[in-house]
Design a protein around this motif. Structure first.
Motif, PDB file in Angstrom:
ATOM      1  N   ASN A   3      11.497  43.182  54.474  1.00  0.00           N
ATOM      2  CA  ASN A   3      12.109  42.136  55.273  1.00  0.00           C
ATOM      3  C   ASN A   3      12.234  42.654  56.695  1.00  0.00           C
ATOM      4  O   ASN A   3      13.312  42.835  57.209  1.00  0.00           O
ATOM      5  N   ALA A   5      10.362  41.721  59.732  1.00  0.00           N
ATOM      6  CA  ALA A   5       9.924  41.039  60.949  1.00  0.00           C
ATOM      7  C   ALA A   5      11.005  40.122  61.485  1.00  0.00           C
ATOM      8  O   ALA A   5      12.162  40.224  61.135  1.00  0.00           O
ATOM      9  N   ARG A   7      13.737  37.622  62.306  1.00  0.00           N
ATOM     10  CA  ARG A   7      14.678  36.881  61.502  1.00  0.00           C
ATOM     11  C   ARG A   7      15.667  36.149  62.402  1.00  0.00           C
ATOM     12  O   ARG A   7      16.867  36.173  62.171  1.00  0.00           O
ATOM     13  N   ARG A  16      19.323  42.202  62.214  1.00  0.00           N
ATOM     14  CA  ARG A  16      17.914  42.007  62.529  1.00  0.00           C
ATOM     15  C   ARG A  16      17.251  43.348  62.733  1.00  0.00           C
ATOM     16  O   ARG A  16      17.872  44.344  63.037  1.00  0.00           O
ATOM     17  N   SER A 361       8.764  36.216  58.307  1.00  0.00           N
ATOM     18  CA  SER A 361       8.734  37.671  58.199  1.00  0.00           C
ATOM     19  C   SER A 361       7.477  38.125  57.485  1.00  0.00           C
ATOM     20  O   SER A 361       6.974  37.430  56.600  1.00  0.00           O
ATOM     21  N   SER A 369       3.140  36.468  54.709  1.00  0.00           N
ATOM     22  CA  SER A 369       4.407  36.269  55.404  1.00  0.00           C
ATOM     23  C   SER A 369       5.251  35.287  54.612  1.00  0.00           C
ATOM     24  O   SER A 369       4.741  34.499  53.813  1.00  0.00           O
TER      25      SER A 369
END
Length: 408
Positions: A3, A5, A7, A16, A361, A369
């Motif tokens: 997780n 990328a 957010r 993040r 993400s 993704s």
């Protein structure tokens, strides 16, 4: 499943991760926010994305329905805060409940209280549990606890894994549902087996129930039955109930009283909390009864998404879980996260329809993704045909973002 990328669609409080391309993602986030506020159709319109005027209007309209506003406000607890605590304890069937300004604080306090009672500071949890992913190591750095990971699989731990874990632990913490694995839940039988396995090891069980409210449909059990399996439960007031914030820790009266003392030490006994408490009572009155409808319609939306992407000729698509366990789920596509984000924002800007409100993400093998899809009151108006049509429009914009011809 990772997780890592963008957010920028996160709920408040979720951490993040920085990575290359962050500046572009910041810009996409601003565009997404502006497009969302201007949107005429969306699957979900959570209150935290609205304006201050919208939030204040909620209290003006709904607060008189849930509490006598001629009563004096709370001062370091009591009043409306105490009424909220009593309501939560009643819903969960526990002896008592204590209000906390944040769930992070509530769970740290709960787990350190249990560590003192069991004599073991080791907390067994999932590698994707909220304290491991979103709290900057707070269990160790602040609470002096020692988290150990029972499993990293994208599901809840099994009873066999709990029984076979190689070292003692004082508390087993279970996140229900497990958000970063796709809002997944075990079956009722699996959950009861896991709890039994922990008790066989003389451990207590704590539920991270930030989103426990919507788990009743999947389990086919009441909130009281679900909470009754654990020794303590934390619940959130903003993630599903659309409150301003806040959380509660529920459990035995002696534990809750000890937790109040630690809340004071942590700086969590705030002078006045009536706006947050009132919004939580409004959420319990308005949103809680509707959550089963949201869960049921999320399953309709999930199937329509699958059909829409199949009609659009997408070579691979996955809704996870295949049948959503709650009103939130993941959607995986074989495209770059930046291209997906650009297409989603363009669709929202140009059509005033928001199909994908959260960020995208990268996860799993390269080229895949995912995003999170949430269905709330606004989503109930979407028919399967509406969803499929929106998917077709989204794919046309995605193909252009990916360097393919645009066909509206």
């Amino acid at each position: 499943m990772t997780n890592t990328a963008e957010r920028d669609g996160e709920e408040p409080g979720e951490e993040r991760r920085e990575e290359p391309g962050e500046e572009r993602r910041e810009e996409l986030g601003k565009r997404r926010t502006a497009a969302f506020r201007a949107a005429e159709r969306t699957l979900s319109r959570p209150g935290f994305r609205g304006s201050l005027r919208d939030r204040l209007a909620l209290l003006h309209e709904a607060a008189p329905e849930v509490y006598d506003l001629d009563e004096p406000p709370d001062v370091y607890g009591g009043g409306v805060v105490a009424a909220l605590e009593d309501r939560v304890a009643g819903l969960l069937g526990t002896e008592a409940a204590a209000f906390f300004p944040t769930g992070t604080m509530a769970q740290q306090v709960a787990l350190r209280c249990w560590a003192g009672r069991t004599g073991n500071p080791t907390v067994a949890l999932h590698a994707l549990a909220h304290p491991e992913v979103h709290e900057r190591g707070a269990l160790s750095a602040v609470a002096g606890l020692r988290p150990v990971r029972v499993t990293g699989e994208p599901r809840l731990p099994t009873a066999d894994e709990v029984r076979a874990f190689e070292e003692p632990f004082g508390t087993l913490m279970l996140e229900l549902p497990l958000r970063d694995a796709g809002f997944v839940l075990p079956s009722w039988e699996e959950l009861t087996d896991v709890v039994d396995a922990a008790r066989e090891r003389d451990a207590v069980v704590h539920f991270d129930g930030a989103r426990l409210w919507e788990s009743t449909v999947h389990f086919g059990r009441s909130l009281e039955e679900i909470a009754g399996l654990a020794d303590s439960v934390y619940v959130s007031f903003y993630k599903s109930l659309d409150g301003f914030g806040g959380a509660a820790l529920a459990g035995p009266r002696t534990l809750v009283e000890e937790a109040r003392a630690w809340r004071h030490r942590y700086g969590g006994t705030v002078f006045q909390q009536f706006p947050t408490a009132l919004s939580a009572l409004v959420g319990l009155e308005r949103e809680l009864p509707r959550l089963p409808d949201y869960v049921a319609h999320a399953r309709v939306v999930a199937e329509a998404l699958r059909e829409g992407f199949a009609e659009a000729g997408v070579p691979w698509v996955r809704v996870h879980p295949q049948t959503p366990h709650t009103h939130e789920f993941q959607l995986w596509l074989p495209y770059d996260a930046d291209d997906l984000a650009e297409a989603a924002v363009r669709q929202a800007e140009e059509t005033k329809t928001v199909l994908f409100a959260s960020g995208w993400s990268r996860g799993g093998p390269p080229g895949l993704s995912f995003t999170e899809v949430t269905v709330r009151a606004d989503g109930l108006r979407w028919t399967p045909q509406d969803v499929r049509a929106a998917v077709g429009d989204f794919m046309a914009r995605l193909r252009e973002a990916a360097g393919q011809p645009f066909k509206a």
